[in-house]
Design a protein around this motif. Structure first.
Motif, PDB file in Angstrom:
ATOM      1  N   GLU A  82      46.193  32.948  29.086  1.00 12.18           N
ATOM      2  CA  GLU A  82      46.495  32.027  29.917  1.00 12.18           C
ATOM      3  C   GLU A  82      48.285  32.251  30.521  1.00 12.18           C
ATOM      4  O   GLU A  82      48.529  32.465  31.365  1.00 12.18           O
ATOM      5  CB  GLU A  82      46.725  30.393  29.562  1.00 12.18           C
ATOM      6  CG  GLU A  82      45.383  29.965  29.513  1.00 12.18           C
ATOM      7  CD  GLU A  82      45.182  28.720  28.555  1.00 12.18           C
ATOM      8  OE1 GLU A  82      43.689  28.106  28.951  1.00 12.18           O
ATOM      9  OE2 GLU A  82      45.898  28.247  27.928  1.00 12.18           O
ATOM     10  N   ALA A 118      41.285  26.899  34.022  1.00 14.45           N
ATOM     11  CA  ALA A 118      42.293  26.771  34.811  1.00 14.45           C
ATOM     12  C   ALA A 118      43.537  27.098  34.706  1.00 14.45           C
ATOM     13  O   ALA A 118      43.866  27.757  35.824  1.00 14.45           O
ATOM     14  CB  ALA A 118      41.804  25.464  35.269  1.00 14.45           C
ATOM     15  N   ARG A 119      44.006  27.015  33.813  1.00 15.75           N
ATOM     16  CA  ARG A 119      45.403  27.608  33.802  1.00 15.75           C
ATOM     17  C   ARG A 119      45.581  29.378  33.971  1.00 15.75           C
ATOM     18  O   ARG A 119      46.172  30.044  34.454  1.00 15.75           O
ATOM     19  CB  ARG A 119      45.508  26.978  31.967  1.00 15.75           C
ATOM     20  CG  ARG A 119      47.664  27.069  32.310  1.00 15.75           C
ATOM     21  CD  ARG A 119      47.998  26.688  30.830  1.00 15.75           C
ATOM     22  NE  ARG A 119      48.973  26.981  30.269  1.00 15.75           N
ATOM     23  CZ  ARG A 119      50.034  26.720  29.549  1.00 15.75           C
ATOM     24  NH1 ARG A 119      49.686  27.228  28.147  1.00 15.75           N
ATOM     25  NH2 ARG A 119      51.433  26.987  29.677  1.00 15.75           N
ATOM     26  N   ILE A 175      43.765  31.317  35.403  1.00 19.05           N
ATOM     27  CA  ILE A 175      43.103  31.034  36.905  1.00 19.05           C
ATOM     28  C   ILE A 175      44.568  30.918  37.342  1.00 19.05           C
ATOM     29  O   ILE A 175      45.046  31.863  38.597  1.00 19.05           O
ATOM     30  CB  ILE A 175      42.392  30.216  37.317  1.00 19.05           C
ATOM     31  CG1 ILE A 175      41.350  31.803  36.208  1.00 19.05           C
ATOM     32  CG2 ILE A 175      41.236  30.835  38.755  1.00 19.05           C
ATOM     33  CD1 ILE A 175      40.836  32.901  37.367  1.00 19.05           C
ATOM     34  N   GLU A 176      45.066  29.820  37.492  1.00 19.47           N
ATOM     35  CA  GLU A 176      46.399  29.568  37.938  1.00 19.47           C
ATOM     36  C   GLU A 176      47.906  30.871  38.017  1.00 19.47           C
ATOM     37  O   GLU A 176      48.701  30.676  38.560  1.00 19.47           O
ATOM     38  CB  GLU A 176      46.723  28.049  38.069  1.00 19.47           C
ATOM     39  CG  GLU A 176      46.184  27.268  38.512  1.00 19.47           C
ATOM     40  CD  GLU A 176      45.856  27.450  39.875  1.00 19.47           C
ATOM     41  OE1 GLU A 176      46.771  27.862  40.730  1.00 19.47           O
ATOM     42  OE2 GLU A 176      44.521  28.137  40.681  1.00 19.47           O
ATOM     43  N   ASN A 177      47.612  31.404  36.414  1.00 21.87           N
ATOM     44  CA  ASN A 177      48.644  31.815  36.371  1.00 21.87           C
ATOM     45  C   ASN A 177      48.131  33.830  36.474  1.00 21.87           C
ATOM     46  O   ASN A 177      49.121  34.529  35.924  1.00 21.87           O
ATOM     47  CB  ASN A 177      48.891  31.957  34.553  1.00 21.87           C
ATOM     48  CG  ASN A 177      50.111  30.493  34.861  1.00 21.87           C
ATOM     49  OD1 ASN A 177      50.877  30.138  35.918  1.00 21.87           O
ATOM     50  ND2 ASN A 177      49.662  30.121  33.423  1.00 21.87           N
ATOM     51  N   TYR A 210      35.542  28.883  31.784  1.00 24.80           N
ATOM     52  CA  TYR A 210      36.260  28.577  33.144  1.00 24.80           C
ATOM     53  C   TYR A 210      35.598  27.594  33.190  1.00 24.80           C
ATOM     54  O   TYR A 210      36.253  26.338  33.761  1.00 24.80           O
ATOM     55  CB  TYR A 210      36.330  29.494  34.285  1.00 24.80           C
ATOM     56  CG  TYR A 210      36.539  29.286  35.254  1.00 24.80           C
ATOM     57  CD1 TYR A 210      37.816  29.075  35.105  1.00 24.80           C
ATOM     58  CD2 TYR A 210      36.161  29.238  36.543  1.00 24.80           C
ATOM     59  CE1 TYR A 210      38.763  28.138  36.335  1.00 24.80           C
ATOM     60  CE2 TYR A 210      36.551  28.166  37.599  1.00 24.80           C
ATOM     61  CZ  TYR A 210      37.650  27.977  37.234  1.00 24.80           C
ATOM     62  OH  TYR A 210      38.375  27.668  39.020  1.00 24.80           O
ATOM     63  N   THR A 248      36.471  23.768  33.304  1.00 26.89           N
ATOM     64  CA  THR A 248      36.476  22.986  35.449  1.00 26.89           C
ATOM     65  C   THR A 248      35.725  21.794  35.647  1.00 26.89           C
ATOM     66  O   THR A 248      35.534  21.467  36.245  1.00 26.89           O
ATOM     67  CB  THR A 248      36.969  23.705  36.309  1.00 26.89           C
ATOM     68  OG1 THR A 248      35.535  24.513  36.034  1.00 26.89           O
ATOM     69  CG2 THR A 248      37.714  24.758  36.312  1.00 26.89           C
ATOM     70  N   TYR A 270      36.558  30.482  43.636  1.00 22.52           N
ATOM     71  CA  TYR A 270      37.576  30.359  44.042  1.00 22.52           C
ATOM     72  C   TYR A 270      38.884  31.524  42.761  1.00 22.52           C
ATOM     73  O   TYR A 270      39.471  31.865  42.834  1.00 22.52           O
ATOM     74  CB  TYR A 270      38.173  29.013  43.418  1.00 22.52           C
ATOM     75  CG  TYR A 270      40.215  28.942  43.413  1.00 22.52           C
ATOM     76  CD1 TYR A 270      40.436  28.917  44.041  1.00 22.52           C
ATOM     77  CD2 TYR A 270      40.780  28.303  42.308  1.00 22.52           C
ATOM     78  CE1 TYR A 270      41.921  28.635  44.207  1.00 22.52           C
ATOM     79  CE2 TYR A 270      41.404  28.083  41.774  1.00 22.52           C
ATOM     80  CZ  TYR A 270      42.407  28.678  42.892  1.00 22.52           C
ATOM     81  OH  TYR A 270      44.121  28.431  42.496  1.00 22.52           O
ATOM     82  N   ALA A 271      37.864  31.181  41.494  1.00 25.43           N
ATOM     83  CA  ALA A 271      38.648  31.436  40.327  1.00 25.43           C
ATOM     84  C   ALA A 271      38.204  33.773  40.551  1.00 25.43           C
ATOM     85  O   ALA A 271      39.395  34.475  40.241  1.00 25.43           O
ATOM     86  CB  ALA A 271      37.614  31.415  39.352  1.00 25.43           C
ATOM     87  N   LYS A 308      40.399  34.665  42.765  1.00 27.07           N
ATOM     88  CA  LYS A 308      42.245  34.790  42.177  1.00 27.07           C
ATOM     89  C   LYS A 308      42.291  36.034  41.646  1.00 27.07           C
ATOM     90  O   LYS A 308      43.766  36.316  41.873  1.00 27.07           O
ATOM     91  CB  LYS A 308      42.834  33.073  41.563  1.00 27.07           C
ATOM     92  CG  LYS A 308      42.291  31.965  42.530  1.00 27.07           C
ATOM     93  CD  LYS A 308      43.739  31.823  43.120  1.00 27.07           C
ATOM     94  CE  LYS A 308      44.527  32.002  41.805  1.00 27.07           C
ATOM     95  NZ  LYS A 308      46.397  31.455  42.294  1.00 27.07           N
TER      96      LYS A 308
END
Length: 287
Positions: free
Chosen positions: A94, A129-130, A132-134, A155, A159, A172-173, A176
């Motif tokens: 993560e 989600a964390r 993916i955002e990182n 994932y 979500t 989206y994932a 990214k």
């Protein structure tokens, strides 16, 4: 690029399944110490996998270890970091700091076991989600990271949705991870396992979506998934023929001082020619 079109997961507890997996013609095998292993069987799995990785003729093999935040990570790495292993897949990655912690531990074990430091690859398995955002930071966390992998089942659970045959919940994932890999200048990512084991048509569509987006390959969990996935992530004869035509025409034009041409009704410039070269390189590696 070390092209990996299809990587087969196998439970780390089952020695027979592991040896069978080695003969199934996947591009790589991932022996699993994480989700495929019950909590009560972690020690058994480490012992089995630890013995297998010492085989003298080990094929391209990775081991998925438990998360850095779990109580199992140190024992996992101590059991499996050996010469001949292609690398470690780090579950539930993560943050960049988690990846660097795993990198540090692997490096210490490499030195202890007379393996040149940095030999083993480290694949962050991004499945939240964390994560993916990182993804940008995770992908660039250390030089040991050559590619990242996507865990779609975790994932979707994270979500509050469900893995569907349409795949819209993963767009989206996936996007990214493609962008993060490119920004970090590492190889294209590996796509998630498709859970529809008996629905090969759904698997094919899932794999086609991932390849279209830019993934280099896909994780699988059943022998029946290997053939279709390898086929979809391999350049077709038509793609290879078209790429050769593009490269030949563009090289000839470039030699005459032209950087953009028209070929078969389509514009061809440097990005198109470079993509054609990528297709030819992938086809050559598969041979």
């Amino acid at each position: 690029m070390n092209l990996l079109r299809c990587l087969l997961f196998v439970p780390g507890t089952d020695r027979n399944k592991i040896h069978k997996a080695f003969g199934l013609n996947a591009d790589a095998v991932i022996m699993d110490l994480e989700d495929a292993v019950a909590m009560s069987k972690k020690n058994t799995a480490r012992q089995v996998v630890g013995e297998v990785v010492q085989s003298p003729a080990l094929p391209v093999t990775y081991v998925r270890v438990n998360a850095v935040t779990s109580p199992y990570i140190l024992a996992d790495l101590q059991a499996v970091v050996q010469p001949g292993l292609a690398g470690i897949m780090l579950a539930k990655a993560e943050t960049a700091e988690e990846v660097r912690q795993a990198n540090w531990l692997i490096g210490l074990l490499e030195e202890e076991r007379d393996i040149p430091r940095g030999t083993l690859e480290l694949i962050p398995f991004i499945e939240s989600a964390r994560g993916i955002e990182n993804a940008n930071k995770v992908a660039a966390a250390c030089n040991r990271v050559k590619r990242v992998a996507f865990g779609g089942n975790d994932y979707t659970a994270d979500t509050w949705t469900t893995y569907s045959e349409e795949g819209t919940e993963l767009f989206y994932a996936r996007a990214k991870l493609i962008a993060a890999s490119r920004v970090a200048d590492i190889e294209p990512p590996l796509d998630t396992v498709c859970p529809f084991i008996k629905n090969i048509d759904a698997l094919r569509e899932d794999a086609r979506r991932a390849r279209k987006m830019g993934f280099q390959g896909k994780l699988v969990i059943h022998p029946a998934q290997i053939g279709p996935v390898k086929e979809i992530f391999s350049p077709t004869p038509e793609e290879v023929a078209a790429a050769k035509k593009i490269v030949a025409a563009f090289d000839a034009a470039e030699a005459n001082g032209t950087g953009v041409i028209q070929l078969d009704g389509k514009m061809v410039e440097y990005p198109i020619a470079n993509r054609a070269r990528q297709i030819l390189a992938a086809a050559q590696e598969i041979k």
